[in-house]
Enzyme design. Structure first.
Site, PDB file in Angstrom:
ATOM      1  CG  ASP A   1      78.440  11.759  48.105  1.00  0.00           C
ATOM      2  OD1 ASP A   1      77.490  12.458  47.725  1.00  0.00           O
ATOM      3  OD2 ASP A   1      79.037  11.953  49.180  1.00  0.00           O
TER       4      ASP A   1
ATOM      5  CD  GLU B   1      78.031  18.929  50.516  1.00  0.00           C
ATOM      6  OE1 GLU B   1      78.701  18.386  51.404  1.00  0.00           O
ATOM      7  OE2 GLU B   1      76.967  19.530  50.738  1.00  0.00           O
TER       8      GLU B   1
ATOM      9  CD  GLU C   1      65.937  41.696  28.057  1.00  0.00           C
ATOM     10  OE1 GLU C   1      66.004  42.782  28.646  1.00  0.00           O
ATOM     11  OE2 GLU C   1      66.924  40.956  27.870  1.00  0.00           O
TER      12      GLU C   1
END
Length: 518
Positions: free
Chosen positions: A477, A284, A157
Site C-alpha cells: 500500500d 499493513e 522435526e
C-alpha cells in the site's frame, strides 16, 4: 603474541592469573576440545585437518565474557588430538599458552585460522562454544540454490533443536560467500551475525558452517541438528520435494520430473528455462487493516512493555532484546533522536533499566519507527497476547481465499513486513479464518533491509531463487515501497484499502481494492 586483535577487557587481569590458567577449568576444557575433535572427525566434520572447535573454560566465579578460551590448533590431525595440543587465549583473544613443537613430520604449532571468526561469535553473541564444521552436507546445502543468501527450512522435526525454534517455525541460516583464506571471512561473518540476531549459525558457501551456543553441549546439539537438516534438504531435493514449505510438496509445482537425473534436467540441475512465480505481500494496508496495527497491536505492545520486561528480565531472550535496544539507543543518542534517553548499565538497579527501556520503546512506537530492535521486542510481547487469546490476527475477507487459490495453483507466497518474522507468524497463525501459515512459504522483515530501499528487494529475489525479479509480484500500500520494488525489477501492484494513505497523482502503478481482482 595475539591470535587475533581485540581490546583488553576489564576481567583480563583476573582471567590471566596463573591459578586459573593452570587450573581444573582450563585442563578440562583442553581435554574436552581434544575429545570433541576426535568425535567430530568420526562424523566427517573435521577431516583433512579442516574445521575447528573452541570452548570457554568454565569458571563459575567469572562472568562468561571474562572466561579463558581454549582453541584447537591448525595443521594437527584431528583424530590424534590431545589436550596438550590446545591453545589458551584470554577473553579478548591474546594467546596465553601455546603447545610445544613436536618432531617431524609434525608442523610447527599454529593457532587455528578460525580464531578471528570464533572471537566474533564470542564477542557479538556471548557464546560459550563455537564449532566450525566442513561436513559435506554443509557445503552441498549452499549449492542447492547458488544465488540464495539464506538456507530456509520449515516443518521438520530437528528444527526444534535449534535455539528459539519449534517444529512449525521457519529456520533461516544466512549464507556468506567463501574466500581463499579463512581470516578474510571475518567481516562478512560479523555482518551476518549482526543482520540475523536470532541465528545461531552462519553457512559459508562451498565451505562449511560456524555454529555457536551458550555452552559446548548447546553448540554440539545444534551442530548435530543443523547437519541433520542439511542432509534432509539434500535428500528431499533429490526426490523433487520442497523442504522450504510446510506441506513439503513437489518442487516447482510438480513441474519438475521425479528424478533429478532425468534427461530433461542435465546433470541433475533444474531446467534454467523453467518459470518460477512468487507473490510477496506487505501486511499493513495490504492483507490487514492499518487500524488493526495502529489501534490494537501497537497499543498492546506499548501498554504491556513494562509488564513484559519485568516478568522476563532475566531470560536469555529478553537479555538479547535489551542488548539490541542498547545498541539502537546509543546510535539514537549520537544522532540526536528526540525521545531517546540513556539506558543504565546491566549492573544498575533493575527498575532504573526498565524505566529507561520503557521510555525509549514508547518513543519509538509513537514515532512508528521501523527498526529491528523495536520490532523484535514487540513480537515477543505480542506472542504473549496471542498465546493468552487477548489478541487475534485480522486479515481482510478476500485474503484467505486468495492465499488458498495461490497455494493450490503452486504459487509460492511470502510476507515482507517491517514487523518481525515472529510477529508475522503470530498474526497469520491466529486469525478468525484459522492458521493461514500453511499457505505461506516464508517471511522477510527488516533484517533483510529497509522496505523503501531497492537493495532489499534485490536480496529477496536472490533468496527466492527466481530466474528474474520480474517473476515476483509484490503487493503493497506504500508508494515508496512500490517504487523500490519496481526498481529491483519486481512486478508491483498497490493495494487500496480503507484507511490507507492517498497515492500521488499519476503514480503509474496498477491498483486493486481486493485480492480477488488479481
Amino acid at each position: 603474541m595475539a591470535c587475533c586483535g581485540g581490546g583488553r577487557g576489564e576481567g583480563a587481569a583476573a582471567t590471566e592469573s596463573e591459578a586459573y590458567l593452570e587450573g581444573e577449568a582450563v585442563r578440562e576444557a583442553r581435554e574436552l576440545v581434544a575429545e570433541l575433535c576426535r568425535h567430530f572427525y568420526g562424523q566427517g566434520w573435521v577431516t583433512g585437518t579442516g574445521g575447528s572447535i573452541t570452548v570457554k573454560a568454565n569458571d563459575p566465579a567469572l562472568p562468561l565474557a571474562d572466561q579463558l578460551i581454549v582453541m584447537s590448533p591448525s595443521g594437527v590431525q584431528k583424530e590424534r588430538m590431545v589436550a596438550e595440543d590446545m591453545y589458551v587465549l584470554s577473553a579478548d583473544g591474546k594467546v596465553l599458552s601455546s603447545p610445544v613443537s613436536k618432531p617431524w613430520p609434525n608442523k610447527p604449532p599454529k593457532c587455528t585460522d578460525c580464531a578471528p571468526l570464533f572471537m566474533k561469535a564470542y564477542l557479538m553473541r556471548g557464546a560459550g562454544a563455537v564449532i566450525h564444521s566442513h561436513g559435506m552436507e554443509t557445503c552441498i546445502a549452499t549449492m542447492l540454490d547458488p544465488g540464495a543468501k539464506e538456507f530456509r527450512m520449515t516443518h521438520m522435526e530437528m528444527i526444534k533443536g535449534i535455539k528459539g525454534h519449534g517444529y512449525r517455525d521457519e529456520l533461516v541460516v544466512p549464507i556468506i560467500e567463501n574466500t581463499p583464506y579463512e581470516y578474510e571471512l571475518t567481516d562478512s561473518l560479523a555482518e551476518a551475525i549482526a543482520a540475523y540476531p536470532k541465528a545461531t549459525a552462519v553457512l559459508v558457501r562451498n565451505h562449511g558452517i560456524y555454529v555457536w551456543g551458550d555452552s559446548w553441549i548447546n553448540a554440539k546439539t545444534q551442530a548435530e541438528c543443523y547437519h541433520y537438516l542439511f542432509d534432509a534438504a539434500i535428500k528431499l531435493y533429490q526426490l523433487g520435494i520442497d523442504w522450504t514449505t510446510p506441506e513439503h510438496g513437489p518442487i516447482n509445482s510438480a513441474k519438475r520430473p521425479r528424478s533429478v537425473l532425468s534427461s530433461s534436467i542435465p546433470n541433475g540441475c533444474p531446467d534454467s528455462k523453467s518459470s518460477k512465480h512468487c507473490v510477496v505481500l506487505d501486511i499493513e494496508g495490504t492483507t490487514t487493516p492499518i487500524s488493526f496495527v495502529t489501534d490494537v497491536m501497537f497499543p498492546y505492545a506499548r501498554d504491556n512493555v513494562r509488564k513484559h520486561l519485568t516478568s522476563t528480565y532475566s531470560s536469555d531472550e529478553t537479555k538479547e532484546d535489551i542488548k539490541l535496544l542498547r545498541i539502537q539507543v546509543e546510535e539514537d543518542l549520537k544522532n540526536g533522536i528526540v525521545g531517546s534517553v540513556p539506558i543504565p548499565p546491566d549492573d544498575a538497579d533493575k527498575e532504573e533499566v526498565i524505566n529507561a527501556l520503557v521510555a525509549n520503546v514508547e518513543s519509538m512506537i509513537k514515532a512508528d519507527r521501523k527498526i529491528t530492535s523495536l520490532k523484535q521486542l514487540q513480537g515477543h510481547i505480542w506472542r504473549t497476547g496471542f498465546e493468552s487469546k487477548e489478541l487475534q490476527g485480522v486479515v481482510f475477507d478476500d485474503v484467505p481465499e486468495a492465499l488458498k487459490h495461490w497455494h493450490a495453483s503452486g504459487m509460492k507466497v511470502y510476507i515482507y513486513s517491517s514487523g518481525s518474522r515472529e510477529a508475522q507468524r503470530l498474526l497469520f497463525g491466529n486469525t478468525a479464518y484459522g492458521d493461514l501459515r500453511q499457505y505461506l512459504c516464508g517471511f522477510f522483515d527488516t533484517t533483510t533491509g529497509n522496505k523503501r530501499e531497492t537493495r532489499s528487494y534485490f536480496e529477496i529475489s536472490q533468496s527466492l531463487g527466481v530466474d528474474s525479479p520480474a517473476q515476483i509480484l509484490f503487493i503493497t500500500d506504500v508508494f515508496q515501497e512500490a517504487v523500490a520494488a519496481k526498481s529491483a525489477g519486481f512486478e508491483v501492484i498497490i493495494s487500496i484499502r480503507p484507511g490507507n494513505a492517498p497515492l500521488p497523482e499519476n503514480h503509474g502503478f496498477r491498483t486493486i481494492k481486493s485480492f480477488s481482482e488479481i
